[in-house]
Design an enzyme around this catalytic site. Structure first.
Site, short mmCIF file in Angstrom:
data_model
loop_
_atom_site.label_atom_id
_atom_site.label_comp_id
_atom_site.label_asym_id
_atom_site.label_seq_id
_atom_site.Cartn_x
_atom_site.Cartn_y
_atom_site.Cartn_z
CE LYS A 93 -2.26 1.37 3.75
NZ LYS A 93 -3.28 1.49 4.81
NE ARG A 127 -5.14 -1.26 7.17
CZ ARG A 127 -4.40 -0.39 7.85
NH1 ARG A 127 -4.89 0.29 8.87
NH2 ARG A 127 -3.16 -0.19 7.49
N1 LIG Z 1 -4.05 3.01 13.22
C1 LIG Z 1 -4.28 2.90 11.93
O1 LIG Z 1 -4.23 1.80 11.36
C2 LIG Z 1 -4.66 4.11 11.14
C3 LIG Z 1 -5.16 3.94 9.82
C4 LIG Z 1 -5.60 5.06 9.14
C5 LIG Z 1 -5.49 6.33 9.73
N2 LIG Z 1 -4.95 6.46 10.98
C6 LIG Z 1 -4.83 7.77 11.61
O2 LIG Z 1 -6.14 8.20 12.00
C7 LIG Z 1 -6.15 9.63 12.11
C8 LIG Z 1 -7.43 10.19 11.53
O3 LIG Z 1 -7.52 9.90 10.14
P1 LIG Z 1 -8.73 10.47 9.24
O4 LIG Z 1 -8.56 9.85 7.90
O5 LIG Z 1 -10.02 10.29 9.94
O6 LIG Z 1 -8.34 12.01 9.17
P2 LIG Z 1 -9.26 13.28 8.85
O7 LIG Z 1 -8.33 14.38 8.50
O8 LIG Z 1 -10.35 12.89 7.91
O9 LIG Z 1 -9.96 13.60 10.27
C9 LIG Z 1 -9.22 14.00 11.39
C10 LIG Z 1 -10.06 14.97 12.21
O10 LIG Z 1 -9.36 15.23 13.44
C11 LIG Z 1 -9.72 16.54 13.82
N3 LIG Z 1 -8.81 17.03 14.85
C12 LIG Z 1 -7.51 17.39 14.71
N4 LIG Z 1 -7.02 17.78 15.92
C13 LIG Z 1 -8.03 17.65 16.82
C14 LIG Z 1 -8.14 17.89 18.21
N5 LIG Z 1 -7.10 18.34 18.92
N6 LIG Z 1 -9.32 17.65 18.81
C15 LIG Z 1 -10.39 17.20 18.10
N7 LIG Z 1 -10.34 16.95 16.77
C16 LIG Z 1 -9.18 17.18 16.15
C17 LIG Z 1 -9.64 17.32 12.52
O11 LIG Z 1 -10.34 18.54 12.60
C18 LIG Z 1 -10.27 16.33 11.54
O12 LIG Z 1 -11.65 16.57 11.37
C19 LIG Z 1 -4.86 10.10 11.43
O13 LIG Z 1 -3.95 10.48 12.42
C20 LIG Z 1 -4.35 8.88 10.70
O14 LIG Z 1 -2.94 8.87 10.57
C21 LIG Z 1 -4.55 5.36 11.68
#
Ligand SMILES: NC(=O)c1ccc[n+]([C@@H]2O[C@H](COP(=O)([O-])OP(=O)(O)OC[C@H]3O[C@@H](n4cnc5c(N)ncnc54)[C@H](O)[C@@H]3O)[C@@H](O)[C@H]2O)c1
Length: 344
Positions: A80, A124
């Site tokens: 990926k 996933r």
């Molecule tokens: N663990 C995993 O396998 C995995 C997989 C995919 C994504 N992620 C992580 O998940 C996170 C979210 O991804 P997404 O695609 O939903 O992103 P996204 O950008 O669609 O949404 C993130 C949201 O967080 C909000 N935000 C930022 N700081 C904040 C705070 N202090 N308080 C409240 N809200 C806040 C933003 O305004 C935004 O709406 C990312 O950090 C990404 O790296 C992890």
């Protein structure tokens, strides 16, 4: 016969091949965690292409390369390649993440498919929490408190609904109240659960049976004092919980502790790097629980903390099933790689 073609699947075709059925994704992932526990895989550490140190990702973003091979009855390799630009939703009205997945034949290693990986990746990630919730949350959980109104929390809720059928109320907090409002409206319609935007992280977390943080936050968004006994917490993003939340956990569970430490961004990894957490503080990897080698939740009072970092094994397994569904349904575009290889 030396012509080689691969199948290209756009996002529309990935959707038509059934990616939004969360039950199937959760089933795939239970299988992945068994393969993971049996060590029947190859999983090099993620490579992050970034424009600064680990914390620069929160402002400048990154592109991750995630290769892997999944053994067992999956028997597929791939990668990926996923970009993450945290400014996309707010600045351009575009998704933060965009991904391509390449699947490679397990014998020749030739590429056999190139797919949109954006929805697969989000599904996933939700599915992993779905598997964890099945073993680690109270089965009677009704209230979820979620922080982050982005893509991931949509699939987190799809999965929680699947694993916790009594879930009936969700409180969502986001820095952008506009985004929280839109999220609440869309997810209420889509999932048929009552989702309400709230004004603070504290309001979202207090009284919740299940907590999820999936944000691009640079500093912790949840505090230990807000969390009730008996709660299940799925930590999806980076530095999202204060250290005391990790310390108060009755059980600290991860998907893959080596990968969490290598990535370095989530709270438990930061604590490990600072000498505040040891390997022995990790109660289990999820695969140990799924295979019955360790117990999941043992009583109603445990606060169980689950941190996932995400593994290519999950993307490849789900992508393989979607590729096979697409072949069966005649979806996608065949692309010629070569008519006859120039050199053998
Ligand atoms: N663990 C995993 O396998 C995995 C997989 C995919 C994504 N992620 C992580 O998940 C996170 C979210 O991804 P997404 O695609 O939903 O992103 P996204 O950008 O669609 O949404 C993130 C949201 O967080 C909000 N935000 C930022 N700081 C904040 C705070 N202090 N308080 C409240 N809200 C806040 C933003 O305004 C935004 O709406 C990312 O950090 C990404 O790296 C992890």
């Amino acid at each position: 016969m030396s012509r080689h073609e691969l199948l290209y699947l756009s996002q529309k075709e990935v959707l038509a091949a059934g990616i939004l059925e969360m039950a199937g994704v959760i089933e795939d992932l239970e299988n992945v965690f068994k393969v993971h526990h049996n060590k029947d895989y190859v999983l090099p550490a993620k490579t992050a292409l970034r424009w600064g140190d680990a914390h620069s990702e929160e402002t400048k973003g990154r592109i991750n390369a995630m290769p892997g091979y999944v053994g067992g009855n999956i028997n597929m390799s791939g990668i990926k390649w996923i970009g993450s630009a945290p400014q996309n939703p707010h600045k351009y009205g575009l998704p933060r993440a965009s991904a391509l997945i390449i699947l490679n034949d397990p014998e020749t290693y030739f590429p056999v498919a190139v797919l949109d990986g954006t929805i697969i990746s989000a599904m996933r990630t939700g599915g992993v929490t779905g598997v964890a919730a099945k073993y680690l949350a109270r089965p009677d959980s009704q209230i979820a408190g979620i922080i982050g109104a982005g893509t991931q929390n949509r699939t987190q809720l799809m999965a929680l609904k699947e694993s916790l059928p009594k879930l009936s109320k969700v409180k969502v907090y986001d820095l952008s109240s506009e985004r929280a409002k839109t999220f609440a409206k869309e997810v209420t319609e889509f999932l048929g659960i009552d989702v309400q935007p709230v004004a603070s992280g504290r309001e979202a977390v207090e009284g919740a049976d299940v907590i999820v943080t999936a944000t691009t936050a640079k500093e912790p968004v949840i505090k230990a004092e807000w969390i009730d006994n008996g709660c299940f917490y799925s930590h999806v993003g980076g530095y999202e919980s204060e250290y005391a939340v990790v310390k108060m956990a009755s059980k600290l569970v991860v998907d893959d502790w080596y990968q969490v430490k290598h990535r370095g961004t989530p709270t438990p990894a930061i604590m490990f790097a600072e000498g505040l957490l040891e390997d022995s503080d990790i109660y289990a990897e999820l695969g140990e629980i799924v295979t019955g080698n360790k117990n999941g939740r043992e009583n109603e009072n445990e606060f169980i903390y689950f941190n996932s970092i995400g593994m290519a094994l999950e993307d490849i397994t789900v992508a393989k099933r979607i590729y096979e569904n697409a072949l069966a349904k005649g979806l996608g575009t065949s692309l010629e790689l070569w008519e006859k290889p120039l050199w053998v």
